[in-house]
Design a protein around this motif. Structure first.
Motif, mmCIF file in Angstrom:
data_model
loop_
_atom_site.group_PDB
_atom_site.id
_atom_site.type_symbol
_atom_site.label_atom_id
_atom_site.label_comp_id
_atom_site.label_asym_id
_atom_site.label_seq_id
_atom_site.Cartn_x
_atom_site.Cartn_y
_atom_site.Cartn_z
ATOM 1 N N MET A 140 0.855 -1.177 0.000
ATOM 2 C CA MET A 140 0.000 0.000 0.000
ATOM 3 C C MET A 140 0.901 1.240 0.000
ATOM 4 O O MET A 140 1.789 1.354 0.839
ATOM 5 N N PRO A 141 0.696 2.171 -0.935
ATOM 6 C CA PRO A 141 1.520 3.387 -0.953
ATOM 7 C C PRO A 141 1.333 4.202 0.330
ATOM 8 O O PRO A 141 0.218 4.400 0.803
ATOM 9 N N LYS A 142 2.440 4.693 0.882
ATOM 10 C CA LYS A 142 2.381 5.443 2.131
ATOM 11 C C LYS A 142 1.554 6.714 1.984
ATOM 12 O O LYS A 142 0.812 7.089 2.900
ATOM 13 N N ASP A 143 1.665 7.394 0.848
ATOM 14 C CA ASP A 143 0.935 8.644 0.694
ATOM 15 C C ASP A 143 -0.573 8.410 0.689
ATOM 16 O O ASP A 143 -1.341 9.206 1.229
ATOM 17 N N GLN A 144 -1.000 7.276 0.094
ATOM 18 C CA GLN A 144 -2.422 6.953 0.115
ATOM 19 C C GLN A 144 -2.872 6.578 1.527
ATOM 20 O O GLN A 144 -3.982 6.933 1.948
ATOM 21 N N PHE A 145 -2.046 5.856 2.249
ATOM 22 C CA PHE A 145 -2.382 5.468 3.619
ATOM 23 C C PHE A 145 -2.624 6.691 4.491
ATOM 24 O O PHE A 145 -3.640 6.791 5.187
ATOM 25 N N HIS A 146 -1.708 7.646 4.440
ATOM 26 C CA HIS A 146 -1.855 8.857 5.247
ATOM 27 C C HIS A 146 -2.983 9.740 4.713
ATOM 28 O O HIS A 146 -3.714 10.368 5.486
ATOM 29 N N GLY A 147 -3.128 9.777 3.391
ATOM 30 C CA GLY A 147 -4.203 10.575 2.808
ATOM 31 C C GLY A 147 -5.578 10.046 3.176
ATOM 32 O O GLY A 147 -6.512 10.821 3.422
ATOM 33 N N ALA A 148 -5.707 8.726 3.241
ATOM 34 C CA ALA A 148 -7.000 8.125 3.589
ATOM 35 C C ALA A 148 -7.393 8.487 5.013
ATOM 36 O O ALA A 148 -8.572 8.737 5.296
ATOM 37 N N ARG A 149 -6.420 8.524 5.917
ATOM 38 C CA ARG A 149 -6.735 8.897 7.297
ATOM 39 C C ARG A 149 -7.298 10.311 7.351
ATOM 40 O O ARG A 149 -8.272 10.570 8.063
ATOM 41 N N ASN A 150 -6.704 11.210 6.622
ATOM 42 C CA ASN A 150 -7.192 12.591 6.605
ATOM 43 C C ASN A 150 -8.616 12.669 6.060
ATOM 44 O O ASN A 150 -9.470 13.375 6.612
ATOM 45 N N ILE A 151 -8.878 11.928 4.976
ATOM 46 C CA ILE A 151 -10.227 11.929 4.389
ATOM 47 C C ILE A 151 -11.239 11.355 5.369
ATOM 48 O O ILE A 151 -12.343 11.889 5.544
ATOM 49 N N LEU A 152 -10.879 10.254 6.027
ATOM 50 C CA LEU A 152 -11.809 9.630 6.972
ATOM 51 C C LEU A 152 -12.088 10.535 8.163
ATOM 52 O O LEU A 152 -13.234 10.607 8.639
ATOM 53 N N ASP A 153 -11.072 11.215 8.647
ATOM 54 C CA ASP A 153 -11.287 12.154 9.754
ATOM 55 C C ASP A 153 -12.286 13.239 9.350
ATOM 56 O O ASP A 153 -13.193 13.591 10.122
ATOM 57 N N ARG A 154 -12.142 13.757 8.160
ATOM 58 C CA ARG A 154 -13.050 14.805 7.684
ATOM 59 C C ARG A 154 -14.464 14.247 7.457
ATOM 60 O O ARG A 154 -15.460 14.933 7.738
#
Length: 278
Positions: A256-270
């Protein structure tokens, strides 16, 4: 045991936060055996006793490459069992070989696969690569030793249904096709599992909200099944979303790409903030 998890996001029953800042409830459901046939979510759907209301919306975690998916195909799994009579292979006339008719069954299934490829539905437009029901002959089991006439042969195969199709008519097509095969002898056709397709409407709140958060305007669909099938049948508006790609799944070095992993967390928080603090 592998566990698959997703968040259910709902706003049916406003509650006061107990310190986390959430004013509307957020539920987390962990399921088991998603890969063998969505077994955990199906069990949940069968046994839910409604101790409290279900959320209105659900996000199902899948590797969608950060795209919002509002529909997927279903998976109908069947088995044909061919029965014979065991005997010593030195005296084959005393037995009935259950494997020999399997060749005719396989040929009939290949023909049926080609027949399905000529038929499309209104949802086909969302599946440019496979705009039809696909059929995969997956496993064959038969025999015990080379000096024994086999008395049983099982052929397992699966069909991927489009979101606007149901399993029973497709299963009937299979039964009709196999009924035309000559000299099958004693046999049975069994539905071993049905992973339901699903399709959430474009107007659903969770779909519109998540598309807004990722700046998505086009519709995306996937050909695999997920927990969204039985949950959607329970009345939840579902979407699939998550980091990673299905193209590297079930292979060595799945990643899993790291940037997508961290980006998904931000989207889910929002997303949680939109649904649980509004």
């Amino acid at each position: 045991m592998r566990h698959e998890g997703f968040r259910c996001l709902g706003h049916q029953q406003p509650e006061k936060s107990d310190g986390g800042g959430v004013t509307n409830p957020l539920s987390l459901l962990l399921t088991f055996d998603e890969e063998p046939g969505i077994l955990g979510a199906q069990y949940f759907a069968r046994t839910w006793e409604h101790p409290f209301p279900l959320p209105k919306s659900a996000l199902v975690g899948e590797p969608t490459e950060m795209r919002v998916v509002r529909m997927h195909k279903g998976h109908l799994k069947l088995r044909i069992t061919l029965r014979g009579k065991t005997a010593h292979s030195a005296y084959p006339h005393l037995g009935i070989n259950a494997i020999e008719p399997a060749g005719r069954v396989i040929q009939a299934l290949i023909e049926l696969r080609h027949e399905f490829e000529k038929v499309q539905s209104p949802c086909s437009v969302f599946y440019p690569e496979t705009p039809f029901v696909t059929l995969n002959i997956a496993m064959i089991f038969g025999g015990t030793a080379t000096n024994v006439v086999p008395d049983r042969c099982d052929i397992d195969f699966g069909l991927r249904l489009l979101p606007d199709q149901s399993a029973e008519p497709i299963a009937d097509r299979v039964r009709a096709k196999l009924a035309s095969v000559s000299e099958l002898g004693d046999h049975a056709i069994t539905v071993t599992n049905i992973s339901a397709p699903f399709m959430t409407g474009e107007s659903s709140r969770i779909y519109r909200t998540l598309c807004e958060l990722v700046s998505q305007s086009e519709t995306h669909a996937v050909s695999y099944a997920s927990d969204a099938g039985p949950l959607h049948a329970m009345g939840l508006e579902c979407v699939l979303f998550g980091p990673g790609s299905i193209e590297v799944a079930h292979k060595p070095n799945e990643f899993m790409p790291k940037d997508q992993f961290h980006g998904a967390r931000n989207i889910l928080d929002r997303l949680v903030n939109r649904f649980c603090n509004s």
